[in-house]
Design an enzyme around this catalytic site. Structure first.
Site, PDB file in Angstrom:
ATOM      1  N   PRO A 132      13.855  15.436  -8.420  1.00 33.08           N
ATOM      2  CA  PRO A 132      12.267  15.452  -8.001  1.00 33.08           C
ATOM      3  C   PRO A 132      11.916  15.006 -10.014  1.00 33.08           C
ATOM      4  O   PRO A 132      10.941  14.213  -9.244  1.00 33.08           O
ATOM      5  CB  PRO A 132      12.139  17.271  -9.069  1.00 33.08           C
ATOM      6  CG  PRO A 132      13.330  17.676  -8.068  1.00 33.08           C
ATOM      7  CD  PRO A 132      14.338  17.232  -8.465  1.00 33.08           C
ATOM      8  N   ILE A 353      -5.296  -8.243  13.070  1.00 34.13           N
ATOM      9  CA  ILE A 353      -5.743  -9.300  14.408  1.00 34.13           C
ATOM     10  C   ILE A 353      -5.484  -7.844  15.817  1.00 34.13           C
ATOM     11  O   ILE A 353      -6.777  -8.390  16.411  1.00 34.13           O
ATOM     12  CB  ILE A 353      -5.072  -9.634  14.655  1.00 34.13           C
ATOM     13  CG1 ILE A 353      -4.293 -10.969  14.120  1.00 34.13           C
ATOM     14  CG2 ILE A 353      -4.267 -10.370  16.308  1.00 34.13           C
ATOM     15  CD1 ILE A 353      -2.914 -11.600  14.013  1.00 34.13           C
ATOM     16  N   GLU A 379      15.220   2.202  -1.872  1.00 35.42           N
ATOM     17  CA  GLU A 379      16.363   2.011  -2.124  1.00 35.42           C
ATOM     18  C   GLU A 379      16.387   1.305  -3.924  1.00 35.42           C
ATOM     19  O   GLU A 379      16.414  -0.021  -4.200  1.00 35.42           O
ATOM     20  CB  GLU A 379      17.201   0.755  -1.390  1.00 35.42           C
ATOM     21  CG  GLU A 379      18.705   1.451  -0.109  1.00 35.42           C
ATOM     22  CD  GLU A 379      18.320   1.948   0.327  1.00 35.42           C
ATOM     23  OE1 GLU A 379      17.596   3.268  -0.321  1.00 35.42           O
ATOM     24  OE2 GLU A 379      19.312   2.660   0.854  1.00 35.42           O
TER      25      GLU A 379
END
Length: 401
Positions: A132, A353, A379
């Site tokens: 944490p 778009i 990661e």
């Protein structure tokens, strides 16, 4: 056949595997992904299908029941799966990292016990490093293991476990001071434990609790959890590699191949975003013609396609470098950094778009827009990647004065 993200030099076997996975993605994942994601529903039927295809054992050696394929083959399969739904690639990724760590660092007994079950998808892996209050500072781990006869007693709280609930094997990194006197460098007093558990939430074995799923902005379907150890007893033969003090290096090796995986996920999501953008641009009309005929949109499509192609090339290079046995932390860091940043940009351009429709949950791009940010932090953040890249460059280009 799409023009972008092609990989040259593949064997017939690799091409057959990729064609099979791509067909599965088109038929079994893309049609249901958005609906399952909106319900935050675990894609059990998809996972069962991937088990049948052998994807869970893709890089596990044939002697243990796997396919014995390369990191490149695995990364290209992940790219295809993430193109369908990034959460599914996450389900596979943590399993793959644990299998890789066992293959590279496990004792012979550990390999023989775990790898055949993992190749079949019967044992499902997760790995646990973060805590944490930890962030990217792995040396600040406070979870601890204390030796008690033939067992270790583990205590502490871990965070951000992908597959925390559905997994049955978790590789957990904790501090273990046994044999490492006070003053030992933090990374030399860490150990990886192989923790078997029941799937589900609550107390999944005595001393081990998985509280429940963390509610996330995106990356839904896959369960992300905490892990709480309170007097968790683990046999000494479940220390990865059989010796304490090696956990940091084992985890970093796993994370290194994991970064190639995250790069592959970024490539897959970006490719799907481009497909959605270029398709929509040819269907949507403004000022009397398809918006694809407006120069501003063509410029955007050109930039998107170039980023897709560049990220794919860098990811393939990083995977091939690792497969060759060479050190690839520089290439893996570059690939993860570039692919995740470009993914975010390509997804945002596809979102633009789509205009107002991109903000509607009826359109797939809305899901991708919420998924892409996870790749910026998974990661290792972009800042961590740049630190790794910078340090390695200074090693390679050391000033000789």
């Amino acid at each position: 056949m799409a023009r972008l993200a092609q990989t040259h030099g593949l064997t017939d076997v690799q091409q057959e595997i990729l064609a099979t996975v791509r067909d599965f993605v088109d038929k079994e994942i893309i049609p249901v992904a958005t609906e399952l994601e909106h319900r935050d529903e675990y894609p059990q039927q998809i996972v069962d299908g991937l088990k049948e295809l052998g994807v869970f054992g893709l890089m596990i050696p044939e002697e243990y029941g796997g396919l014995g394929e390369s990191l490149l083959t695995y990364a290209l399969c992940v790219e295809e799966i993430a193109r369908g739904w990034m959460s599914v690639s996450g389900i596979i990724n943590t399993h793959f990292i644990v299998a890789y760590m066992l293959k590279q660092h496990g004792t012979q007994e550990q390999k023989e016990y775990f790898l055949p079950r993992m190749a079949a998808g019967e044992t499902r892996g997760a790995f646990s490093m973060s805590e944490p209050g930890l962030g990217s500072d792995v040396s600040a781990i406070t979870s601890k293991a204390v030796r008690d006869g033939d067992e270790y007693v583990l205590n502490g709280q871990k965070m951000w476990l992908t597959n925390g609930g559905t997994s049955t094997l978790v590789a957990v990194l904790v501090r273990s001071d046994e044999g490492h006197p006070e003053g030992t460098a933090p990374h030399k007093s860490m150990t990886t434990f192989l923790v078997e558990k029941e799937p589900g939430f609550g107390e999944v074995r005595p001393g081990l609790t998985i509280p429940g799923k963390i509610d996330k902005m995106g990356y839904k379907g896959v369960d992300t959890t905490e892990l709480i150890m309170d007097g968790l007893r683990i046999p000494a033969n479940r220390v990865l590699g059989g010796a304490t003090g090696r956990g940091f290096y084992q985890m970093m090796d796993g994370v290194e191949v994991g970064r190639v995986n995250v790069a592959a996920r970024g490539c897959g999501v970006a490719q799907r975003a481009f497909e959605l953008g270029v398709s929509y641009a040819q269907q949507r009309h403004t000022f009397g013609k398809p918006i694809a005929q407006h120069q501003a949109i063509q410029f955007k499509l050109a930039e998107m396609a170039t980023k897709v192609e560049a990220a794919h090339a860098m990811m393939v290079n990083a995977a091939r470098k690792k497969d060759s046995g060479e050190r690839n932390d520089l290439e893996a860091g570059m690939a993860k950094y570039l692919a995740s940043e470009y993914c975010k940009e390509v997804v945002e351009d596809a979102f633009r778009i789509h205009g107002g429709y991109g903000f509607s949950k009826e359109y797939e791009i809305e899901r991708l827009y919420r998924e892409a940010p996870m790749l910026l932090i998974g990661e290792g953040t972009a800042e961590i990647q740049k630190m790794i890249i910078g340090r390695r460059l200074l090693e390679e280009y050391r000033f000789q004065g």
